[in-house]
Design an enzyme around this catalytic site. Structure first.
Site, PDB file in Angstrom:
ATOM      1  N   GLY A 261     -16.089  28.027  53.586  1.00  0.00           N
ATOM      2  CA  GLY A 261     -17.188  28.674  54.290  1.00  0.00           C
ATOM      3  C   GLY A 261     -17.335  30.141  53.935  1.00  0.00           C
ATOM      4  O   GLY A 261     -18.411  30.596  53.551  1.00  0.00           O
ATOM      5  N   ASN A 265     -11.941  39.023  53.069  1.00  0.00           N
ATOM      6  CA  ASN A 265     -11.429  40.150  52.270  1.00  0.00           C
ATOM      7  C   ASN A 265     -11.728  41.477  52.970  1.00  0.00           C
ATOM      8  O   ASN A 265     -12.825  41.693  53.455  1.00  0.00           O
ATOM      9  CB  ASN A 265     -12.108  40.174  50.906  1.00  0.00           C
ATOM     10  CG  ASN A 265     -12.249  38.802  50.312  1.00  0.00           C
ATOM     11  OD1 ASN A 265     -11.257  38.138  50.074  1.00  0.00           O
ATOM     12  ND2 ASN A 265     -13.484  38.354  50.125  1.00  0.00           N
ATOM     13  N   GLU A 298     -15.142  35.776  60.385  1.00  0.00           N
ATOM     14  CA  GLU A 298     -14.628  36.622  59.293  1.00  0.00           C
ATOM     15  C   GLU A 298     -14.480  38.072  59.763  1.00  0.00           C
ATOM     16  O   GLU A 298     -13.517  38.754  59.421  1.00  0.00           O
ATOM     17  CB  GLU A 298     -15.536  36.553  58.059  1.00  0.00           C
ATOM     18  CG  GLU A 298     -15.801  35.138  57.531  1.00  0.00           C
ATOM     19  CD  GLU A 298     -14.557  34.280  57.318  1.00  0.00           C
ATOM     20  OE1 GLU A 298     -13.477  34.835  57.022  1.00  0.00           O
ATOM     21  OE2 GLU A 298     -14.667  33.048  57.473  1.00  0.00           O
TER      22      GLU A 298
HETATM   23  N1  ARG Z   1      -9.557  32.564  55.341  1.00  0.00           N
HETATM   24  C1  ARG Z   1     -10.778  31.837  55.154  1.00  0.00           C
HETATM   25  C2  ARG Z   1     -11.320  31.601  56.555  1.00  0.00           C
HETATM   26  O1  ARG Z   1     -11.877  32.439  57.118  1.00  0.00           O
HETATM   27  C3  ARG Z   1     -10.614  30.553  54.439  1.00  0.00           C
HETATM   28  C4  ARG Z   1     -10.127  30.640  53.026  1.00  0.00           C
HETATM   29  C5  ARG Z   1      -9.740  29.324  52.524  1.00  0.00           C
HETATM   30  N2  ARG Z   1      -9.445  29.315  51.121  1.00  0.00           N
HETATM   31  C6  ARG Z   1      -8.854  28.274  50.510  1.00  0.00           C
HETATM   32  N3  ARG Z   1      -8.665  28.336  49.255  1.00  0.00           N
HETATM   33  N4  ARG Z   1      -8.446  27.245  51.122  1.00  0.00           N
HETATM   34  O2  ARG Z   1     -11.102  30.644  57.210  1.00  0.00           O
HETATM   35 ZN    ZN Z   2     -10.423  32.180  58.993  1.00  0.00          ZN
END
Ligand code: ARG
Ligand code: ZN
Length: 884
Positions: A261, A265, A298
């Site tokens: 989704g 970062n 996010e």
């Molecule tokens: N951290 C991201 C989120 O907001 C998801 C990133 C997932 N990336 C992956 N390669 N599985 O949930």
């Molecule tokens: Zn997340």
């Protein structure tokens, strides 16, 4: 190679600062990294092992001196530095060459629609340069980007822009500096032809933050809702958690090619464009709601994830469970709490419960993995959010906030574990949450049984709880869990009875609050068997159990159908009103499925029809509540409750009930459609959304009758719609039934929207999900449609994922659905293992079906596993599915 939580070791070396320099090019990209390294302890002499994949190493220097071949070792996954200066800080300079233009995995640095972008979580940074790619290595980053100025006018990275300028040969550069320490998975870079919608947000302490949402110029108009959502999220986090943004700039970039989704970062969130771009004409209410939730999600990661991050990937739920909980609460506060809760619980039931009962079952904090990307799951995310919600249920809003405050006070700038979060919650509240931590370590959905008895003589009412946590792979025996059960008791008028005390564990416990009685109490069920007794009751009450779904469990109570109808009509807890209706519907569907399997004629219980009728005509109810309450549980949910899942029977029964309801309540449904039309311009607010939702559900019921009158009605709605929500719902209503009208309207819709790839994806999904007999052939043809592209994850999720969402077709008894998926997975795996692995998961529950189907599905899994060059991603899911 399998990695285990119990093997976690502190790193021998830490990184302090990282200077990256990217020279972006069409044939190759050169990455220079300069890292200051220091040993964890003086005198450490171990080699430094760096991760790296698909990189061409050009040079390595330590303290300015080029390493000789015998001073390092290079293999396909690692660069090991053998001789290093002892016990002092040193600098490491590495130059690598990479080829983003050929990177179809969409992990690391890659190109999307001609622009450069990155995705590093979980382990993509190692595809950019050699690094200790693990979240407990936190450093301060500076990033210089150099590229052709005409092709890539915009150059972005994390933090603040500190320098930019022109270079020879039509090139230019920008230097970004991020003042906050971060793990490499939060690094990001974007370069391309983008324009921004700009706005500002003033934080409550007076910091003026520039907000920018970047897209290709033609999409800029569709970013208004995303900007609204971002500002609302920033305000909400201040109001509810006292958390402010910590830099002067916040960027969001939308890209069309993205595996998941979105990604949090630091100060440069990158989004799948379907979660940013919206206009009333092209996006549905569901899209608007998803954008609000994910923009919030996010943004909230800035504190829960970035400022405080995870020690290792096993702790993923520490940031994801918590951040999902936060985005759920945000969406609730911005819209309707009950409706949001119903949606979240439905998602948990339809996706997480089955996962927890299948071969991929894993605890919220997994014990091991082969590919971390396979653990971005509904268990880690959604069940993890339920675990966080239980802290709040147990400690109260105020206590939960105290726990959060202490968590940030203790751990800002650190990489921590789920125990650290637990400790902050307990310590801030002087609470003893006993065995609560087993929610992180035990997989499987607990089954809670409740039996009740009223003693008229003693005027007492007893509730006996018993719990079983089913065995899962690697965990044959389980301990009882700590289960908060929110409970109210209703009197015969349907009013909540004030609760003042409960007898439990040989003690009479007062449950008043400041002398005031309360109407919902939270029972703590911790043992295998436990009894709670309420006294002073002049009649048998009707219990409202697990209010608001206070724990992620399956509840099996001895409530009778008439108790359930009573709760459906009266419960003050709206979630449980809906739930009572669902329990009734589930029972009804299961008994009709049994009839169907025994070739008995299907007859719909008139009481059920009456129940639906009274909800439908109750104008005092929230319209979306009505829409949810008259929607039957999904086919997957019912199959999940069967000994052997029978997709044909469940489909036949669900369609039968829908048609029967439509036939018997024709007039009511028609009135509902007519009364909920509106000529007003589209607004994304509760009252207009619920109006559309209710109208659309009613229209779908009517269209299921395959009656010319209602096909005409749906066509009329389709033609007169001024927004995508109503237009698409009308299209979907028509598309339920095969025939010329369906074909014509689908063609019309495509010709209207062929220029808009996000709308075209909806068109793919609608056809793919269709239950029309033999649909696999249509889907095979759509694979060859000019608008389809196997390299774009959204298209794959729409067409292939959509197809797997139709149980009758995916599980077709001739194996055609399985064969189709098997072929696609093998093809897809060569391009994008993460996406292939998500698709292969559709096979994982194969043992739930009859023998014929089992054999066919197993055959496909074996075929996939025998493929040369299979990715670890697909290997893990396919092999675990077969093993269990
Ligand atoms: N951290 C991201 C989120 O907001 C998801 C990133 C997932 N990336 C992956 N390669 N599985 O949930
Ligand atoms: Zn997340």
């Amino acid at each position: 190679k399998e990695i285990f939580l119990k093997d976690y070791k502190l790193p021998d070396y830490y990184f302090q600062t990282v200077k990256l320099n990217f020279s972006l090019g069409e044939e190759k990209t050169i990455v220079c990294s300069e890292i200051t390294v220091f040993p964890r302890e003086e005198g450490i002499a171990s080699p430094l092992v760096l991760d790296g994949q698909d990189l061409k190493l050009l040079s390595i220097k330590v303290n300015g001196k080029e390493l000789k071949v015998e001073e390092y070792h290079l293999d396909s996954r690692h660069l090991t530095l053998l001789s290093l200066p002892r016990s002092t800080k040193f600098t490491l300079e590495i130059v690598t060459e990479i080829y983003p233009q050929n990177n179809t995995s969409l992990e690391g640095l890659y190109k999307s629609s001609g622009n450069f972008c990155t995705q590093c979580e979980a382990e993509g940074f190692r595809k950019i340069t050699f690094y200790q790619d693990r979240p407990d290595i936190m450093a301060i980053y500076t990033c210089r980007i150099e590229a052709d100025k005409t092709l890539y006018p915009v150059l972005l990275s994390n933090g603040n822009l500190i320098e930019k300028g022109d270079l020879e040969g039509g090139r230019h550069y920008a230097v970004w500096e991020d003042p906050f320490k971060k793990p490499c998975y939060l690094f990001a870079l974007v370069a391309g032809q983008l324009e921004s919608r700009d706005d500002t947000f003033i934080t409550r302490s007076g910091r003026k933050v520039s907000l920018r949402i970047w897209t290709p110029a033609q999409d800029l108009a569709k970013t208004a809702h995303a900007m609204y959502s971002l500002k609302a999220a920033m305000k909400w986090d201040e109001d509810v958690f006292g958390l402010e943004y910590d830099l002067d700039l916040f960027n969001i970039v939308a890209v069309p090619d993205f595996n998941m989704g979105a990604m949090e970062n630091k100060s440069l969130n990158i989004f799948n464009s379907k979660l940013v771009l919206a206009s009333p004409e092209t996006a549905s209410d569901a899209d608007y709601a998803a954008i609000l939730g994910v923009i919030g999600h996010e943004y909230f990661h800035n504190w829960t994830g970035n400022r405080v991050t995870c020690r290792d990937w096993f702790q993923l739920s520490l940031k994801e469970g918590l951040t999902v909980f936060r985005d759920q609460e945000f969406s609730s506060d911005m819209g309707s709490r009950t409706v949001k809760r119903i949606a979240d619980v439905s998602k948990l039931r339809s996706y997480q419960f089955p996962q927890d009962a299948g071969p991929m079952a894993h605890p919220v904090r997994p014990h091991s993995y082969i590919k971390m990307d396979n653990f971005y799951t509904v268990t880690v995310y959604e069940k993890g959010a339920e675990v966080v919600r239980m802290y709040k249920t147990l400690l109260g809003s105020h206590g939960f906030r105290k726990g959060m405050d202490l968590y940030f006070k203790r751990h800002d700038g650190q990489a921590v574990t789920c125990e650290d979060f637990f400790a902050a919650m307990c310590d801030a509240n002087d609470a003893n949450l006993s065995n609560f931590l087993s929610w992180y370590s035990q997989a499987g959905t607990p089954l809670v049984k409740v039996t009740s008895s009223y003693n008229a003589e003693a005027r007492s009412y007893s509730l006996k709880f018993s719990q079983v946590v089913p065995p899962t792979r690697g965990q044959p025996v389980k301990e009882p869990m700590f289960i908060p059960v929110a409970l109210g008791l209703l009197d015969s008028n349907g009013k909540d009875i004030p609760l003042s005390s409960v007898y439990h564990d040989g003690m009479l416990k007062s449950i008043e609050k400041n002398g005031e009685p309360i109407y919902t109490t939270v029972l703590q069920v911790k043992k295998k068997e436990e009894e709670f007794v309420f006294s002073d009751l002049s009649e048998r009450p009707v219990p409202s159990l697990l209010r608001g779904f206070s724990a992620p469990v399956r509840l099996d109570s001895d409530l009778t159908d008439s108790d359930l109808f009573f709760l459906l009509a009266h419960d003050s807890d709206e979630f449980n009103r809906w739930e009572a209706g669902q329990v009734l519907a589930r029972k009804l569907m299961l008994s009709l499925v049994a009839d169907y399997q025994q070739n008995k004629p299907l007859v719909l219980n008139p009481k059920f029809v009456l129940g639906i009728k009274s909800i439908l005509s109750d104008s005092s109810l929230d319209k979306e509540f009505i829409a949810k309450a008259i929607t039957l549980p999904g086919e997957g949910e019912i199959m999940d409750l069967m000994e052997v899942a029978d997709p044909d029977a469940v489909h036949a029964v669900r369609s039968f009930i829908r048609k029967q309801l439509a036939a018997e309540l024709k007039a009511e449904f028609l009135k509902t459609v007519q009364n909920n039309r509106s000529s007003e311009a589209y607004v994304f607010n509760h009252s207009s959304m619920v109006r559309r939702a209710l109208k659309n559900v009613a229209l779908a019921y009517l269209a299921s009758l395959e009656d010319m009158e209602f096909t005409e009605l749906a066509l009329h709605e389709y033609r007169s719609a001024t927004n995508m929500t109503e237009q698409f719902a009308a299209l979907a209503a028509i598309a339920q039934n095969p025939g010329k009208t369906r074909d014509d309207v689908l063609a019309d819709f495509y010709s209207k929207w062929e220029h808009d790839y996000l709308v075209v994806n909806k068109w793919f999904a609608l056809q793919a999900m269709s239950d029309i007999h033999g649909n696999v052939e249509n889907v095979r043809n759509l694979l060859k449609h000019p608008a389809f592209d196997l390299r774009n994850p959204n298209k794959v999720y729409s067409l292939i994922g959509g197809f797997c969402g139709s149980p009758v077709n995916f599980h077709a008894k001739d194996g055609s659905g399985y064969k189709f998926l098997g072929e696609v997975v093998v093809q897809l795996d060569k391009l994008n293992p993460q996406v292939a692995s998500r698709m292969v998961s559709a096979f994982s529950r194969w043992r739930r079906y009859d023998e014929t189907r089992q054999k066919l599905a197993k055959g496909q899994l074996e075929m996939i596993l025998s493929t040369n060059g299979l990715s670890e991603n697909v290997f893990e899911i396919a092999s675990k599915s077969l093993a269990a």
